[in-house]
Write an enzyme that holds these catalytic residues in place. Structure first.
Site, PDB file in Angstrom:
ATOM      1  N   GLY A 278       0.832  -1.188   0.000  1.00  0.00           N
ATOM      2  CA  GLY A 278       0.000   0.000   0.000  1.00  0.00           C
ATOM      3  C   GLY A 278       0.868   1.239   0.000  1.00  0.00           C
ATOM      4  O   GLY A 278       2.022   1.209  -0.440  1.00  0.00           O
ATOM      5  N   SER A 279       0.342   2.316   0.541  1.00  0.00           N
ATOM      6  CA  SER A 279       1.061   3.583   0.483  1.00  0.00           C
ATOM      7  C   SER A 279       2.179   3.643   1.513  1.00  0.00           C
ATOM      8  O   SER A 279       2.109   3.022   2.587  1.00  0.00           O
ATOM      9  CB  SER A 279       0.098   4.748   0.703  1.00  0.00           C
ATOM     10  OG  SER A 279      -0.211   4.896   2.077  1.00  0.00           O
ATOM     11  N   THR A 280       3.193   4.423   1.190  1.00  0.00           N
ATOM     12  CA  THR A 280       4.313   4.618   2.105  1.00  0.00           C
ATOM     13  C   THR A 280       3.846   5.272   3.398  1.00  0.00           C
ATOM     14  O   THR A 280       4.281   4.882   4.489  1.00  0.00           O
ATOM     15  CB  THR A 280       5.383   5.488   1.419  1.00  0.00           C
ATOM     16  OG1 THR A 280       5.816   4.841   0.222  1.00  0.00           O
ATOM     17  CG2 THR A 280       6.582   5.706   2.330  1.00  0.00           C
ATOM     18  N   VAL A 282       0.934   5.124   4.924  1.00  0.00           N
ATOM     19  CA  VAL A 282       0.215   4.187   5.788  1.00  0.00           C
ATOM     20  C   VAL A 282       1.191   3.211   6.448  1.00  0.00           C
ATOM     21  O   VAL A 282       1.111   2.943   7.651  1.00  0.00           O
ATOM     22  CB  VAL A 282      -0.858   3.429   4.990  1.00  0.00           C
ATOM     23  CG1 VAL A 282      -1.453   2.298   5.826  1.00  0.00           C
ATOM     24  CG2 VAL A 282      -1.967   4.384   4.546  1.00  0.00           C
ATOM     25  N   GLU A 306       5.678  -3.537   0.889  1.00  0.00           N
ATOM     26  CA  GLU A 306       6.005  -2.977  -0.435  1.00  0.00           C
ATOM     27  C   GLU A 306       5.091  -1.783  -0.594  1.00  0.00           C
ATOM     28  O   GLU A 306       3.876  -1.895  -0.515  1.00  0.00           O
ATOM     29  CB  GLU A 306       5.784  -4.028  -1.527  1.00  0.00           C
ATOM     30  CG  GLU A 306       6.306  -3.579  -2.895  1.00  0.00           C
ATOM     31  CD  GLU A 306       5.206  -3.024  -3.777  1.00  0.00           C
ATOM     32  OE1 GLU A 306       5.230  -1.793  -4.014  1.00  0.00           O
ATOM     33  OE2 GLU A 306       4.347  -3.794  -4.210  1.00  0.00           O
ATOM     34  N   CYS A 340       2.356  -0.374  -8.997  1.00  0.00           N
ATOM     35  CA  CYS A 340       3.445   0.173  -8.180  1.00  0.00           C
ATOM     36  C   CYS A 340       4.680   0.409  -9.034  1.00  0.00           C
ATOM     37  O   CYS A 340       5.496   1.273  -8.740  1.00  0.00           O
ATOM     38  CB  CYS A 340       3.792  -0.794  -7.047  1.00  0.00           C
ATOM     39  SG  CYS A 340       2.393  -1.323  -6.067  1.00  0.00           S
ATOM     40  N   GLU A 436       4.385  10.480  -6.259  1.00  0.00           N
ATOM     41  CA  GLU A 436       3.652   9.342  -6.816  1.00  0.00           C
ATOM     42  C   GLU A 436       2.235   9.777  -7.177  1.00  0.00           C
ATOM     43  O   GLU A 436       1.504  10.302  -6.333  1.00  0.00           O
ATOM     44  CB  GLU A 436       3.603   8.195  -5.813  1.00  0.00           C
ATOM     45  CG  GLU A 436       2.945   6.946  -6.361  1.00  0.00           C
ATOM     46  CD  GLU A 436       2.925   5.796  -5.375  1.00  0.00           C
ATOM     47  OE1 GLU A 436       3.221   4.662  -5.774  1.00  0.00           O
ATOM     48  OE2 GLU A 436       2.611   6.043  -4.185  1.00  0.00           O
TER      49      GLU A 436
END
Length: 554
Positions: A278-280, A282, A306, A340, A436
């Site tokens: 998921g997101s960095t 989070v 990841e 991603c 991103e």
């Protein structure tokens, strides 16, 4: 069925022999060409699935739970069309999932690894045959993937994860220490002590199938929070595993509010690990919360993640413009740029830029966008309104601060459609080269040929991420220079190929820096994270005197 809490683990006769997992081979992608049987099967399943609204329960300890509080799963390309209503977990269900995982772990963790592997191998066989059309159709309709993007993800990649991970597990279990005379040494690869929390994203159905089953294969039990925007495919993925013989409670299916579920699970003393995509932001928040809770856990939780990416293509002056253009079109716009690994920033030598630009724009003008049930479309819609709004804001910024060469149009009345967009900037620090976007937007920076080395340095320092990247060069010196300068800029690096399309067993996937822990999904490296090794030394002739020879008199 798992035994009740406190019950002794049932023992079974051991298999008399050393079994080997069938040698895995990457699942071939079906063509879905006109007249093919797979096309007919999928078309029929799409029609059936589009004509129904299914009810998706929580599944805890093998028991279906309907809370009465529901959310809707819709088609992104037709957001008024409801595919399913899924029930949402409350605080009591989160604790029930922890309890179910705890109970199931007692027996599941004691099973011979071959029996756990057999469940995944059976699931792979089911998915490659009778379940293929169902999981592909759910992925197409629920996540707006074209038939090809669904096939390489929900079918082939997930099958590969299940088959290859079983072989990687066997390889790991066979790794044993040496033994000296009179001693027999062993490594026991124990499951972690507690449950694993799996958090899966919308963009790859196969990630849901891997983040849950990789820890389970190694004897762990799992609480699974699937993405709300990929609920249909996640549900059918669970049903495939269930049909393959997965015991109740090994994986607990828990739709609901991500913050509420995460807070409760990360606060549990029984948390043994987190498997996340998921997101960095989070993941950073989860890491921080785990750090704050370290005094309450039974052991140090394994955090495997990841996260984000700002993936690049850099073209050396010697690069073939036609190859670079195709890499941009495929790497940047397949699945609406929602991978991603999608190419979102490109650095092109001035001497080849005009041809690369013109070829790319020509392809973009041919790209068709629309309902994925029409197999002629190359792109579908972005996943939801939140994504549509975010990408639209980036396009508004580009209209003011960059040059849009093609695309730049967003239409959200019926579906969340964003045209493939190519823009150019003269500022190497422009935000669309750094942040991103997760949409079909590619930003180009044109560099003077003589500034090749300086451009490599810019690429390395521009983004906090380090997931994927590609260099195009017909000059081997250029390749070597890029490999060296960008050594830490991408965990998956491609030479004369687009930076997407990693294949299980061939290109293990993951990146470092702000892109995650680089534990390489689709490899043995990932499985190592889900075991806690115990060294066992057995001595056949223990000493009977505490004294050593050196202590004797002269």
């Amino acid at each position: 069925m798992a035994p009740p809490a406190g019950a002794p683990v049932t023992t079974h006769a051991a298999f008399a022999g050393v079994r080997s997992v069938p040698t895995p081979v990457n699942e071939p992608n079906k063509s879905y060409a006109p007249g093919s049987p797979e096309r007919a099967d999928l078309k029929a399943r799409l029609k059936t699935m589009a004509g129904e609204t299914i009810d998706i329960p929580l599944i805890i300890g093998g028991r279906e739970i309907r809370t009465g509080r529901t959310e809707k799963a819709v088609m992104p390309h037709d957001h008024a069309h409801v595919l399913a209503e899924y029930h949402v977990a409350g605080p009591e269900h989160i604790q029930q999932a922890i309890d179910a995982a705890t109970v199931a772990r007692r027996e599941w963790g004691a099973w011979p690894w071959e029996d756990r592997a057999a469940v995944l191998l059976k699931a792979a066989e089911l998915l490659s045959t009778s379940w293929r059309a169902t999981v592909n159709a759910a992925t197409m309709l629920g996540q707006s993937k074209t038939v090809f993007q669904a096939e390489i993800d929900a079918a082939s990649e997930m099958i590969d994860f299940w088959r290859f991970n079983a072989a990687f597990a066997e390889e790991l279990y066979r790794e044993q220490p040496i033994s000296s005379p009179g001693v027999w040494n062993a490594l026991e690869y124990r499951p972690l002590e507690g449950f694993v929390y799996a958090v899966t994203p919308f963009n790859f159905t196969a990630i849901g199938g891997n983040l849950t089953t990789a820890p389970a294969l190694m004897g762990n039990t799992v609480v699974w929070k699937p993405a709300s925007s990929a609920m249909l495919a996640a549900y059918y993925t669970y049903r495939v595993l269930e049909a393959a013989g997965l015991p109740p409670g090994v994986i607990n299916f828990l739709p609901g509010d991500a913050v509420q579920i995460s807070n409760a699970l990360l606060d549990s003393p029984d948390l043994a690990g987190v498997h996340f995509t998921g997101s960095t932001a989070v993941f950073n928040g989860m890491w921080k919360k785990v750090g704050e809770n370290m005094g309450r856990y039974r052991s140090y939780p394994r955090l495997v993640g990841e996260t984000g990416g700002k993936d690049f293509i850099v073209a050396h002056p010697s690069a073939d413009p036609a190859e670079v253009a195709v890499a941009i079109a495929r790497g940047g716009f397949e699945y609406q740029g929602q991978k991603c690994s999608a190419a979102s920033r490109v650095y092109i030598a001035e001497s080849i830029w005009n041809e690369v630009r013109d070829r790319t724009i020509a392809m973009m003008r041919e790209i068709t966008i629309g309902d994925v049930q029409d197999f002629r479309n190359f792109m579908g819609a972005v996943i939801d309104k939140k994504a549509f709004t975010k990408i639209s804001e980036y396009l508004d910024d580009a209209k003011k601060n960059a040059k849009i060469l093609q695309g730049g149009v967003a239409r959200g009345d019926k579906g969340y459609f964003i045209e493939p967009t190519l823009l150019q900037t003269e500022d190497p620090g422009y935000r669309l080269l750094c942040e991103e976007i997760f949409g079909p937007v590619v930003t180009a920076y044109v560099y003077p040929d003589r500034q090749w080395q300086e451009t490599l340095d810019i690429i390395d320092k521009t983004s906090p991420y380090a997931l994927t990247g590609a260099v195009f060069s017909r000059d081997r010196v250029g390749v070597r220079q890029a490999l060296s300068a960008l050594r830490h800029a991408a965990g998956n690096f491609y030479i004369n190929d687009k930076p997407t399309g990693a294949v299980v067993g061939q290109q293990p996937f993951g990146g470092a820096r702000g892109s995650g822990t680089n534990d390489k999904a689709g490899s043995k490296l990932n499985l190592v994270r889900w075991v806690s090794a115990r060294t066992v030394k057995e001595t056949f002739g223990p000493p009977k005197d505490y004294r050593y020879p050196f202590m004797a008199e002269e």
